[in-house]
Every structure is written in structure tokens, then in C-alpha cells.
Design an enzyme around this catalytic site. Structure first.
Site, PDB file in Angstrom:
ATOM      1  N   GLU A 198       0.859  -1.194   0.000  1.00  0.00           N
ATOM      2  CA  GLU A 198       0.000   0.000   0.000  1.00  0.00           C
ATOM      3  C   GLU A 198       0.895   1.244   0.000  1.00  0.00           C
ATOM      4  O   GLU A 198       2.075   1.145   0.351  1.00  0.00           O
ATOM      5  CB  GLU A 198      -0.902  -0.021   1.244  1.00  0.00           C
ATOM      6  CG  GLU A 198      -1.788  -1.250   1.242  1.00  0.00           C
ATOM      7  CD  GLU A 198      -2.835  -1.244   2.346  1.00  0.00           C
ATOM      8  OE1 GLU A 198      -2.856  -0.296   3.164  1.00  0.00           O
ATOM      9  OE2 GLU A 198      -3.635  -2.193   2.360  1.00  0.00           O
ATOM     10  N   GLY A 253       4.811  -1.079   2.915  1.00  0.00           N
ATOM     11  CA  GLY A 253       5.427  -2.083   2.033  1.00  0.00           C
ATOM     12  C   GLY A 253       6.085  -3.136   2.891  1.00  0.00           C
ATOM     13  O   GLY A 253       5.499  -4.161   3.223  1.00  0.00           O
ATOM     14  N   PHE A 303       1.825  -0.298  -6.776  1.00  0.00           N
ATOM     15  CA  PHE A 303       2.911  -1.057  -7.420  1.00  0.00           C
ATOM     16  C   PHE A 303       2.478  -2.476  -7.792  1.00  0.00           C
ATOM     17  O   PHE A 303       3.268  -3.421  -7.660  1.00  0.00           O
ATOM     18  CB  PHE A 303       4.146  -1.182  -6.501  1.00  0.00           C
ATOM     19  CG  PHE A 303       4.691   0.089  -5.923  1.00  0.00           C
ATOM     20  CD1 PHE A 303       4.725   1.256  -6.672  1.00  0.00           C
ATOM     21  CD2 PHE A 303       5.220   0.124  -4.640  1.00  0.00           C
ATOM     22  CE1 PHE A 303       5.257   2.433  -6.133  1.00  0.00           C
ATOM     23  CE2 PHE A 303       5.753   1.284  -4.093  1.00  0.00           C
ATOM     24  CZ  PHE A 303       5.771   2.452  -4.841  1.00  0.00           C
ATOM     25  N   GLU A 362       8.411 -17.223  -4.215  1.00  0.00           N
ATOM     26  CA  GLU A 362       8.540 -15.915  -4.868  1.00  0.00           C
ATOM     27  C   GLU A 362      10.004 -15.452  -4.816  1.00  0.00           C
ATOM     28  O   GLU A 362      10.550 -14.950  -5.794  1.00  0.00           O
ATOM     29  CB  GLU A 362       7.630 -14.889  -4.159  1.00  0.00           C
ATOM     30  CG  GLU A 362       7.763 -13.497  -4.731  1.00  0.00           C
ATOM     31  CD  GLU A 362       6.736 -12.504  -4.177  1.00  0.00           C
ATOM     32  OE1 GLU A 362       5.786 -12.942  -3.486  1.00  0.00           O
ATOM     33  OE2 GLU A 362       6.889 -11.299  -4.447  1.00  0.00           O
ATOM     34  N   GLY A 421      29.799   3.516 -24.388  1.00  0.00           N
ATOM     35  CA  GLY A 421      28.599   4.321 -24.683  1.00  0.00           C
ATOM     36  C   GLY A 421      27.457   3.469 -25.223  1.00  0.00           C
ATOM     37  O   GLY A 421      26.287   3.760 -24.982  1.00  0.00           O
TER      38      GLY A 421
HETATM   39  C1  FAD Z   1       8.048  -2.685 -10.161  1.00  0.00           C
HETATM   40  C2  FAD Z   1       7.456  -3.104  -8.857  1.00  0.00           C
HETATM   41  C3  FAD Z   1       6.562  -4.170  -8.851  1.00  0.00           C
HETATM   42  C4  FAD Z   1       5.967  -4.544  -7.639  1.00  0.00           C
HETATM   43  N1  FAD Z   1       5.017  -5.532  -7.652  1.00  0.00           N
HETATM   44  C5  FAD Z   1       4.276  -5.746  -6.534  1.00  0.00           C
HETATM   45  C6  FAD Z   1       3.138  -6.614  -6.574  1.00  0.00           C
HETATM   46  O1  FAD Z   1       2.815  -7.202  -7.597  1.00  0.00           O
HETATM   47  N2  FAD Z   1       2.409  -6.761  -5.430  1.00  0.00           N
HETATM   48  C7  FAD Z   1       2.729  -6.110  -4.265  1.00  0.00           C
HETATM   49  O2  FAD Z   1       2.031  -6.285  -3.283  1.00  0.00           O
HETATM   50  N3  FAD Z   1       3.810  -5.288  -4.194  1.00  0.00           N
HETATM   51  C8  FAD Z   1       4.576  -5.090  -5.308  1.00  0.00           C
HETATM   52  N4  FAD Z   1       5.657  -4.227  -5.270  1.00  0.00           N
HETATM   53  C9  FAD Z   1       5.954  -3.543  -4.009  1.00  0.00           C
HETATM   54  C10 FAD Z   1       7.244  -4.022  -3.341  1.00  0.00           C
HETATM   55  O3  FAD Z   1       7.102  -5.323  -2.837  1.00  0.00           O
HETATM   56  C11 FAD Z   1       7.593  -2.985  -2.244  1.00  0.00           C
HETATM   57  O4  FAD Z   1       8.002  -1.802  -2.934  1.00  0.00           O
HETATM   58  C12 FAD Z   1       8.681  -3.459  -1.301  1.00  0.00           C
HETATM   59  O5  FAD Z   1       8.176  -4.478  -0.460  1.00  0.00           O
HETATM   60  C13 FAD Z   1       9.241  -2.329  -0.421  1.00  0.00           C
HETATM   61  O6  FAD Z   1       8.219  -1.630   0.203  1.00  0.00           O
HETATM   62  P1  FAD Z   1       8.173  -0.011   0.119  1.00  0.00           P
HETATM   63  O7  FAD Z   1       8.263   0.358  -1.323  1.00  0.00           O
HETATM   64  O8  FAD Z   1       6.978   0.443   0.872  1.00  0.00           O
HETATM   65  O9  FAD Z   1       9.494   0.492   0.826  1.00  0.00           O
HETATM   66  P2  FAD Z   1       9.717   0.679   2.402  1.00  0.00           P
HETATM   67  O10 FAD Z   1       9.146  -0.476   3.125  1.00  0.00           O
HETATM   68  O11 FAD Z   1       9.245   2.032   2.798  1.00  0.00           O
HETATM   69  O12 FAD Z   1      11.294   0.617   2.486  1.00  0.00           O
HETATM   70  C14 FAD Z   1      12.135   1.690   2.063  1.00  0.00           C
HETATM   71  C15 FAD Z   1      13.572   1.308   2.422  1.00  0.00           C
HETATM   72  O13 FAD Z   1      13.695   1.135   3.827  1.00  0.00           O
HETATM   73  C16 FAD Z   1      14.215  -0.149   4.109  1.00  0.00           C
HETATM   74  N5  FAD Z   1      13.590  -0.731   5.300  1.00  0.00           N
HETATM   75  C17 FAD Z   1      12.276  -0.801   5.576  1.00  0.00           C
HETATM   76  N6  FAD Z   1      12.076  -1.454   6.734  1.00  0.00           N
HETATM   77  C18 FAD Z   1      13.293  -1.824   7.180  1.00  0.00           C
HETATM   78  C19 FAD Z   1      13.756  -2.562   8.320  1.00  0.00           C
HETATM   79  N7  FAD Z   1      12.917  -3.045   9.228  1.00  0.00           N
HETATM   80  N8  FAD Z   1      15.085  -2.749   8.464  1.00  0.00           N
HETATM   81  C20 FAD Z   1      15.948  -2.275   7.538  1.00  0.00           C
HETATM   82  N9  FAD Z   1      15.570  -1.586   6.447  1.00  0.00           N
HETATM   83  C21 FAD Z   1      14.260  -1.372   6.256  1.00  0.00           C
HETATM   84  C22 FAD Z   1      13.854  -0.994   2.896  1.00  0.00           C
HETATM   85  O14 FAD Z   1      14.695  -2.103   2.776  1.00  0.00           O
HETATM   86  C23 FAD Z   1      14.024  -0.006   1.774  1.00  0.00           C
HETATM   87  O15 FAD Z   1      15.370   0.057   1.407  1.00  0.00           O
HETATM   88  C24 FAD Z   1       6.306  -3.878  -6.433  1.00  0.00           C
HETATM   89  C25 FAD Z   1       7.232  -2.825  -6.472  1.00  0.00           C
HETATM   90  C26 FAD Z   1       7.791  -2.426  -7.653  1.00  0.00           C
HETATM   91  C27 FAD Z   1       8.737  -1.265  -7.654  1.00  0.00           C
END
Ligand code: FAD
Length: 415
Positions: A161, A165, A190, A276, A374
Site C-alpha cells: 500500500e 510495504g 505497485f 517468490e 557508450g
Molecule cells: C516494479 C514493482 C513491482 C511490484 N510488484 C508488486 C506486486 O505485484 N504486489 C505487491 O504487493 N507489491 C509489489 N511491489 C511492491 C514491493 O514489494 C515494495 O516496494 C517493497 O516491499 C518495499 O516496500 P516499500 O516500497 O513500501 O518500501 P519501504 O518499506 O518504505 O522501504 C524503504 C527502504 O527502507 C528499508 N527498510 C524498511 N524497513 C526496514 C527494516 N525493518 N530494516 C531495515 N531496512 C528497512 C527498505 O529495505 C528499503 O530500502 C512492487 C514494487 C515495484 C517497484
């Protein structure tokens, strides 16, 4: 006793012969050769050859157009279904082939070799279909699985959401009981295959007071009143893959739309994540193999300083590092594939493979671009696509930092 000794000698001779008859990637002419790797046999080789040809003829020539469209045509899915490339692991009684994970592994590896990330086949076949196979009611399985196998339906999974994530326990989408129905409100972001999907598995809270332990899964179908697809998102890479936001506005579904047990969604997610993560890891190594081969070919042909680029020691040493790193990754992932085919892959091993192999993938892609100079920055070269497409691999499927957290926990708190 004598008989069992004879039998075990025979088995050992057979398995030795099997090992000797197939080259390890490090010994093969190319890392992408057909007929290598002892986890596969000649039936797999035939399937791989067919799959490779299919991506070369049905996907590669058109991928550029689909990148502009931000999606692949629906007919591609039914064509893939006709060729037996979708949802191979679905049991035969629901239209699948009932294979282990090795056949799907061939499909996702060949897709990586082709450099065409458009069709979200792995999400559909090897993430969504297994949820329905493992947690669906008989009615859900009979109605949905044959359509996923044929490609008539496209599947997606909605966990992430805008504000949650990695912190899955914090999702805000709720499903409130109302007589024989649930009313769902919230959104997902996403979502791979989100734009094209006919069915999406949605994680929603059925008990808001229990964090991840109050999550249930729902099968939401395209066309349901209150299920709204947002715009396709403008991504850095994977341009031909449709990724979008999904909204649920007073979406009323019957209780029969629940997948698995109430409040047990998180347990299902935990069970399904190793596959996965394994497939992401394997796609990562396959991408590294493709980039290595493309780079080797390029530097062996590119003329510079009265010779070839490959004559320079800095270049050949870089290739030496790339090949060594890639075959090390391949050995570990093949071990994980074998374990998973035997239902023995542990969650922490899948996390190790996911984190290490996706980091490997981005490193090899970076070296590949550098070796191409390049030209490596030009979209017409596959290494360029591998470079941008690789970047997300360490983020989705559980970010690599989370993988280390899970691996760390399994080391310090072993069960
Ligand atoms: C192209 C693409 C396709 C996707 N497809 C799907 C899909 O089909 N279904 C779905 O549900 N999701 C999907 N996702 C979502 C994806 O799984 C999430 O983006 C991912 O889980 C990270 O969550 P976030 O983006 O909210 O980042 P955040 O959770 O906000 O994390 C941001 C950063 O903080 C770090 N971080 C967060 N918590 C911690 C912790 N406890 N300790 C250390 N570091 C931490 C993370 O590692 C990351 O580097 C997709 C994303 C992309 C970009």
C-alpha cells in the site's frame, strides 16, 4: 541386504553417470547453453528449447512497441497458455501439468535471457496460481485455475500500500463483515499485472487490532462494483510490464470470495514467499548469465588499440570476475531449486538466494554496461535493459534489507 547394497551401487552409478553427462555452467561453452546443469534432464532441455524459440519469435521482436504501450497484449497470454508456458505447477485436474518448480524455472530463466521483462508471467503463474491451488476452495480452484493455465485470465497479488510495504502489518485496507458479505475499502500500489488483471488476491484486515495476524485474503475480480484500477505507473525499467494502483471503494464481496481462512492471510503469505524469492533470485542469476555472455561477445569483437578490447588485461580480468561470481550464484540457486522441487527449501535459504543473487545481478549489469562503453547506455543493447530492469529486484519480493533481517533471525534464534 546384498540386494539393497547392489541397488544402492546401481543408483550411485546412475547418478554419477547423470552428473558426468551434463556439464556444470563453468565448464560449458556458454552459461546459457541448453543441456547443461545437473538439476535438469533431456525432457527439460526440449522444453527449454521450445521456450527459448517462443520468446525469440513471439516476444522479442515486439517488445519495443509494448514498452511504449506500457503493457503487453492480452493475446500474448493466451498464446503462452497454448504453448504450456503458464502455471505449470497447477495440478492436472485443474488443467495444469502438475510439475515441480523446474519447468516454471525454465520459463522465468528463458524470459530473463530474452531480456524481455514485459509479460508478468512469473507473478501470474508461480505466485498467484499457487495461492489459489494451496488455499482455494474446490469451487475457487475449479473456476479460476483452468483460466489461469490457459491465459484467459491474468492474475495479480495486492499486498503493498502507499504507506505500507516492508511494514506489512501496517496495511490499512479493511474488510468489514456485513451479513453474508464483506465490504472492502482501501488501496494497493505497485501491483504487477494490475492493469490487465482479471483476478487479484487482496490482503485486507479483518481484525484491525491484531496487526499482521488480523489479515485475510480475498479474490477480487475485474468488473466488480467498487474495484477501480488506477493509471499504469511510470517506472524506471520493466517498461512493458503493467504496474498500477488499485482502489477498493465500498467493494461488496460474498464471504465465498475469501481465500483461505479468516485472519490467516499472513500465514499463507509466509508459506508462499520462499517460492517468490527463489524465482526472483533465479531470474537475477539468469540475467547475470545473459549479461556476461553479451559482454564477452562484445569485447571479443570490439576493435581498439590495434587489437580487440578482450586483449586488454583489465577487460579479461573483469570478465573473469563476472563469470566466477555468476557461476557461484548459479550453484547456490540450483541447489535451492533442487531443494524446492523436493519441498525442502527453507525460508531463510530463499531469503539468502534472493538478497545475494539480486545484488549479484545489479553488479554484473553495471559491469556489462561499462564494458559496452557508450553503446551500453543505448536502449537497443540488451545490457542497457538488463541494467535498468535489474534495479527493482533488490526492492520487491521483500527488500534485501528485510532479507538480511530474516536470515539474521534464523541464525540468532534458530527454531
Ligand atoms: C516494479 C514493482 C513491482 C511490484 N510488484 C508488486 C506486486 O505485484 N504486489 C505487491 O504487493 N507489491 C509489489 N511491489 C511492491 C514491493 O514489494 C515494495 O516496494 C517493497 O516491499 C518495499 O516496500 P516499500 O516500497 O513500501 O518500501 P519501504 O518499506 O518504505 O522501504 C524503504 C527502504 O527502507 C528499508 N527498510 C524498511 N524497513 C526496514 C527494516 N525493518 N530494516 C531495515 N531496512 C528497512 C527498505 O529495505 C528499503 O530500502 C512492487 C514494487 C515495484 C517497484
Amino acid at each position: 541386504m546384498m540386494q539393497s547394497v547392489r541397488l544402492s551401487k546401481m543408483v550411485s552409478r546412475l547418478s554419477q553417470k547423470r552428473l558426468m553427462s551434463r556439464l556444470a555452467p563453468a565448464q560449458a561453452g556458454k552459461l546459457t547453453d541448453i543441456g547443461i546443469r545437473d538439476i535438469f534432464d533431456s525432457d527439460h532441455d526440449m522444453f527449454r528449447e521450445m521456450t527459448r524459440n517462443w520468446f525469440e519469435t513471439e516476444v522479442k521482436p515486439f517488445h519495443g512497441e509494448w514498452e511504449k504501450a506500457g503493457e503487453v497484449p492480452r493475446e500474448l497470454w493466451t498464446k503462452a497458455g497454448e504453448m504450456g508456458l503458464l502455471s505449470n505447477m497447477v495440478p492436472e485436474e485443474y488443467g495444469g501439468l502438475g510439475t515441480d518448480c523446474k519447468y516454471p524455472a525454465i520459463v522465468w530463466e528463458e524470459q530473463s535471457y530474452s531480456g524481455c521483462t514485459g509479460p508478468g508471467f512469473a507473478m501470474h503463474s508461480d505466485i498467484v496460481a499457487p495461492y489459489i491451488t494451496n488455499y482455494g476452495t474446490e469451487e475457487q480452484k475449479q473456476r479460476m485455475l483452468p483460466k489461469l493455465v490457459s491465459g484467459e485470465w491474468i492474475g495479480a497479488l495486492g499486498m503493498t500500500e502507499p504507506s505500507a510495504g516492508s511494514d506489512f502489518a501496517n496495511i490499512k485496507t479493511v474488510a468489514v463483515e456485513d451479513g453474508d458479505d464483506y465490504i472492502i475499502n482501501g488501496s494497493k500500489v505497485f501491483i504487477t499485472n494490475g492493469w490487465l488483471c482479471d483476478v487479484v488476491i487482496v490482503c485486507a484486515k479483518t481484525d484491525t487490532g491484531k496487526g499482521a495476524h488480523g489479515v485475510s485474503l480475498f479474490l477480487i475480480e475485474d468488473g466488480m462494483k467498487g474495484f477501480i484500477k488506477g493509471n499504469k505507473l511510470n517506472k524506471m525499467g520493466m517498461k512493458a510490464q503493467d504496474t498500477c494502483e488499485l482502489f477498493f471503494e465500498d467493494l461488496r464481496v460474498p464471504k465465498s470470495a475469501m481465500l483461505g481462512q479468516k485472519d490467516k492471510g499472513f500465514y499463507a503469505v509466509m508459506q508462499e514467499l520462499p517460492q517468490e524469492r527463489l524465482l526472483i533470485a533465479d531470474m537475477g542469476v539468469a540475467s547475470a548469465e545473459a549479461v556476461f555472455e553479451a559482454s564477452r561477445e562484445y569485447v571479443c569483437e570490439r576493435k581498439a588499440f590495434k587489437g580487440k578490447l578482450s586483449d586488454l588485461q583489465t577487460v579479461s580480468h573483469k570478465l573473469a570476475e563476472m563469470k566466477t561470481d555468476t557461476v557461484v550464484g548459479r550453484a547456490f540457486v540450483d541447489q535451492c531449486i533442487e531443494l524446492h522441487a523436493d519441498h525442502k527449501l527453507k525460508s531463510d535459504q530463499a531469503s539468502m538466494a534472493k538478497y545475494w543473487c539480486t545484488d549479484l545481478q545489479t553488479k554484473i549489469a553495471d559491469h556489462g554496461v561499462q564494458l559496452h562503453g557508450g553503446w551500453g547506455y543505448m536502449w537497443e543493447y540488451d545490457v542497457c535493459k538488463h541494467y535498468v530492469d535489474s534495479r527493482v529486484q533488490s526492492i520487491y519480493g521483500g527488500a534485501n534489507e528485510i532479507m538480511k533481517e530474516l536470515i539474521g533471525r534464523s541464525i540468532t534464534n534458530p527454531r
